[in-house]
Design a protein around this motif. Structure first.
Motif, PDB file in Angstrom:
ATOM      1  N   MET A 137      10.146  -1.510 -16.127  1.00 46.02           N
ATOM      2  CA  MET A 137      10.858  -0.253 -16.324  1.00 46.02           C
ATOM      3  C   MET A 137      12.353  -0.392 -16.046  1.00 46.02           C
ATOM      4  N   SER A 138      12.705  -1.099 -14.984  1.00 48.64           N
ATOM      5  CA  SER A 138      14.122  -1.205 -14.615  1.00 48.64           C
ATOM      6  C   SER A 138      14.914  -1.958 -15.684  1.00 48.64           C
ATOM      7  N   ASP A 139      14.267  -2.883 -16.364  1.00 45.43           N
ATOM      8  CA  ASP A 139      14.952  -3.600 -17.447  1.00 45.43           C
ATOM      9  C   ASP A 139      15.345  -2.649 -18.571  1.00 45.43           C
ATOM     10  N   ARG A 140      14.574  -1.558 -18.748  1.00 45.71           N
ATOM     11  CA  ARG A 140      14.861  -0.571 -19.791  1.00 45.71           C
ATOM     12  C   ARG A 140      15.663   0.609 -19.259  1.00 45.71           C
ATOM     13  N   GLY A 141      15.747   0.733 -17.941  1.00 46.65           N
ATOM     14  CA  GLY A 141      16.531   1.809 -17.350  1.00 46.65           C
ATOM     15  C   GLY A 141      15.816   3.128 -17.239  1.00 46.65           C
ATOM     16  N   SER A 142      14.470   3.125 -17.331  1.00 45.08           N
ATOM     17  CA  SER A 142      13.729   4.373 -17.164  1.00 45.08           C
ATOM     18  C   SER A 142      12.265   4.073 -16.881  1.00 45.08           C
ATOM     19  N   GLY A 143      11.608   5.035 -16.224  1.00 44.70           N
ATOM     20  CA  GLY A 143      10.179   4.896 -15.957  1.00 44.70           C
ATOM     21  C   GLY A 143       9.745   5.782 -14.817  1.00 44.70           C
ATOM     22  N   LYS A 144       8.441   5.951 -14.712  1.00 44.49           N
ATOM     23  CA  LYS A 144       7.858   6.802 -13.681  1.00 44.49           C
ATOM     24  C   LYS A 144       6.698   6.044 -13.017  1.00 44.49           C
ATOM     25  N   ILE A 145       6.735   5.960 -11.710  1.00 47.09           N
ATOM     26  CA  ILE A 145       5.614   5.418 -10.941  1.00 47.09           C
ATOM     27  C   ILE A 145       5.074   6.558 -10.076  1.00 47.09           C
ATOM     28  N   ILE A 146       3.781   6.814 -10.215  1.00 43.66           N
ATOM     29  CA  ILE A 146       3.138   7.904  -9.473  1.00 43.66           C
ATOM     30  C   ILE A 146       2.001   7.303  -8.658  1.00 43.66           C
ATOM     31  N   ASN A 147       2.150   7.336  -7.357  1.00 43.19           N
ATOM     32  CA  ASN A 147       1.120   6.824  -6.452  1.00 43.19           C
ATOM     33  C   ASN A 147       0.242   7.973  -5.977  1.00 43.19           C
ATOM     34  N   ILE A 148      -1.034   7.687  -5.760  1.00 43.19           N
ATOM     35  CA  ILE A 148      -1.936   8.739  -5.308  1.00 43.19           C
ATOM     36  C   ILE A 148      -2.157   8.612  -3.812  1.00 43.19           C
ATOM     37  N   ALA A 149      -1.634   9.586  -3.110  1.00 43.54           N
ATOM     38  CA  ALA A 149      -1.744   9.649  -1.658  1.00 43.54           C
ATOM     39  C   ALA A 149      -2.980  10.492  -1.302  1.00 43.54           C
ATOM     40  N   SER A 150      -2.929  11.236  -0.221  1.00 47.58           N
ATOM     41  CA  SER A 150      -4.087  11.991   0.261  1.00 47.58           C
ATOM     42  C   SER A 150      -3.625  12.922   1.370  1.00 47.58           C
ATOM     43  N   LEU A 151      -4.473  13.890   1.707  1.00 49.95           N
ATOM     44  CA  LEU A 151      -4.208  14.653   2.929  1.00 49.95           C
ATOM     45  C   LEU A 151      -4.154  13.731   4.132  1.00 49.95           C
ATOM     46  N   TYR A 152      -4.878  12.613   4.051  1.00 53.72           N
ATOM     47  CA  TYR A 152      -4.886  11.657   5.154  1.00 53.72           C
ATOM     48  C   TYR A 152      -3.631  10.799   5.192  1.00 53.72           C
ATOM     49  N   SER A 153      -2.678  11.101   4.322  1.00 53.45           N
ATOM     50  CA  SER A 153      -1.332  10.556   4.477  1.00 53.45           C
ATOM     51  C   SER A 153      -0.590  11.277   5.590  1.00 53.45           C
ATOM     52  N   PHE A 154      -1.119  12.437   6.006  1.00 53.48           N
ATOM     53  CA  PHE A 154      -0.472  13.269   7.016  1.00 53.48           C
ATOM     54  C   PHE A 154      -1.362  13.492   8.242  1.00 53.48           C
ATOM     55  N   LEU A 155      -2.654  13.194   8.108  1.00 47.86           N
ATOM     56  CA  LEU A 155      -3.625  13.483   9.167  1.00 47.86           C
ATOM     57  C   LEU A 155      -4.232  12.194   9.699  1.00 47.86           C
ATOM     58  N   GLY A 156      -5.090  12.340  10.699  1.00 45.04           N
ATOM     59  CA  GLY A 156      -5.846  11.197  11.187  1.00 45.04           C
ATOM     60  C   GLY A 156      -6.943  10.844  10.211  1.00 45.04           C
ATOM     61  N   GLY A 157      -7.711   9.811  10.549  1.00 39.72           N
ATOM     62  CA  GLY A 157      -8.749   9.348   9.637  1.00 39.72           C
ATOM     63  C   GLY A 157     -10.074   9.204  10.337  1.00 39.72           C
ATOM     64  N   LEU A 158     -10.690  10.308  10.694  1.00 42.53           N
ATOM     65  CA  LEU A 158     -11.966  10.264  11.405  1.00 42.53           C
ATOM     66  C   LEU A 158     -12.975   9.451  10.603  1.00 42.53           C
ATOM     67  N   GLY A 159     -13.464   8.369  11.192  1.00 38.91           N
ATOM     68  CA  GLY A 159     -14.456   7.531  10.539  1.00 38.91           C
ATOM     69  C   GLY A 159     -13.891   6.524   9.559  1.00 38.91           C
ATOM     70  N   SER A 160     -12.588   6.517   9.366  1.00 42.48           N
ATOM     71  CA  SER A 160     -12.001   5.575   8.413  1.00 42.48           C
ATOM     72  C   SER A 160     -10.531   5.318   8.725  1.00 42.48           C
ATOM     73  N   PRO A 161     -10.254   4.518   9.756  1.00 39.75           N
ATOM     74  CA  PRO A 161      -8.852   4.240  10.094  1.00 39.75           C
ATOM     75  C   PRO A 161      -8.110   3.549   8.965  1.00 39.75           C
ATOM     76  N   ALA A 162      -8.819   2.738   8.174  1.00 40.79           N
ATOM     77  CA  ALA A 162      -8.140   2.037   7.081  1.00 40.79           C
ATOM     78  C   ALA A 162      -7.719   2.994   5.978  1.00 40.79           C
ATOM     79  N   TYR A 163      -8.534   4.026   5.703  1.00 39.98           N
ATOM     80  CA  TYR A 163      -8.164   4.974   4.661  1.00 39.98           C
ATOM     81  C   TYR A 163      -6.884   5.702   5.064  1.00 39.98           C
ATOM     82  N   ALA A 164      -6.835   6.173   6.294  1.00 40.91           N
ATOM     83  CA  ALA A 164      -5.628   6.852   6.753  1.00 40.91           C
ATOM     84  C   ALA A 164      -4.431   5.908   6.737  1.00 40.91           C
ATOM     85  N   ALA A 165      -4.642   4.678   7.166  1.00 43.69           N
ATOM     86  CA  ALA A 165      -3.543   3.713   7.200  1.00 43.69           C
ATOM     87  C   ALA A 165      -3.021   3.420   5.797  1.00 43.69           C
ATOM     88  N   THR A 166      -3.935   3.235   4.839  1.00 43.08           N
ATOM     89  CA  THR A 166      -3.478   2.934   3.485  1.00 43.08           C
ATOM     90  C   THR A 166      -2.775   4.122   2.857  1.00 43.08           C
TER      91      THR A 166
END
Length: 258
Positions: A137-166
């Motif tokens: 994209m940068s070679d062309r000077g335009s583009g969109k990258i959309i990553n999928i986060a989660s509510l667990y991007s802001f909260l703890g991860g009961l039962g899944s520390p790796a999910y919250a961490a990622t």
């Protein structure tokens, strides 16, 4: 873009190509179909064969579909996907890093094997494909990258520390790339879905007490439907969001405000 230049055409994705990882099931399929409905051709790499269902739905939306079976955690996997999309459509304008897994276990049973697997799928694969897309994209000077986060991007991860961490990591990655790629004309944002009606939440929704506790925390009073995410991904993929970068758009029915 001047005020007089704005129109609903700013939301159109006609002539654009999007990669949607994990885009033939669950929320990923909703992202795929939303982009197709807005006019984009879509390339869908996945570890699962959906029997052509997504391709058929994309065709019904009037867009073109291509894809491949690919493991983004395997050596050379991201490179195969990027090359496949360029071979199919000539260019990549949008990348949606939607593929992800969640392994749930009590903390005493959650070990290095579970941790490594989730980091590989949820975070490292997003980085590796994001890096390749950013170069293109940068070679062309335009583009969109959309990553999928989660509510667990802001909260703890009961039962899944790796999910919250990622998912915390996805937000950090989004902001870091937004900072670096802004001068290249590439916007990098994230969508953080709340509690949605998917196959992965079926067991939770079938437990009346658990479902009740969740819905009591959602001002909108209901579980999200996949269609609730479709406008968000089209907006972030379109010219209408050209001055928005490094942001996390939370689509949660208000969960985080209560």
């Amino acid at each position: 873009m001047e005020i007089t230049d704005f129109s609903l055409a700013s939301f159109s994705l006609e002539g654009r190509t999007a990669i949607v990882t994990g885009g033939n099931s669950g929320l990923g399929q909703a992202f795929t179909l939303a982009l197709a409905a807005a006019g984009a051709n879509v390339f869908v790499p996945s570890v699962h064969d959906d029997g052509g269902e997504t391709a058929e739905l994309v065709a019904e939306a009037g867009a073109e579909h291509a894809g491949m079976l690919a493991d983004l955690t395997a050596p050379g996997g991201p490179e195969r996907v990027m090359a496949g999309a360029v071979d199919a459509f000539g260019r990549v304008d949008v990348l949606v890093n939607s593929a992800g897994i969640n392994v749930v276990a009590p903390w005493r049973d959650f070990g290095r094997a579970e941790w490594d697997r989730m980091l590989a799928v949820n975070l490292t694969a997003a980085f590796e494909l994001g890096r390749l897309a950013a170069q293109h994209m940068s070679d062309r000077g335009s583009g969109k990258i959309i990553n999928i986060a989660s509510l667990y991007s802001f909260l703890g991860g009961l039962g899944s520390p790796a999910y919250a961490a990622t998912k915390h990591g996805i937000v950090g990655f989004t902001r870091a790339y937004a900072d670096e790629l802004g001068p290249c004309g590439v916007q990098v944002n994230a969508i953080a879905p709340g509690y949605f009606e998917t196959a992965l939440t079926a067991a939770t929704r079938s437990e009346p007490e658990t479902s009740r506790r969740i819905l009591e925390h959602v001002p909108s009073g209901r579980w999200g439907e996949r269609a609730d995410l479709m406008g968000a991904v089209v907006f972030l993929a379109s010219r209408a969001s050209d001055y928005i970068t490094g942001q996390v758009l939370t689509v949660d029915g208000g969960y985080l405000v209560r």
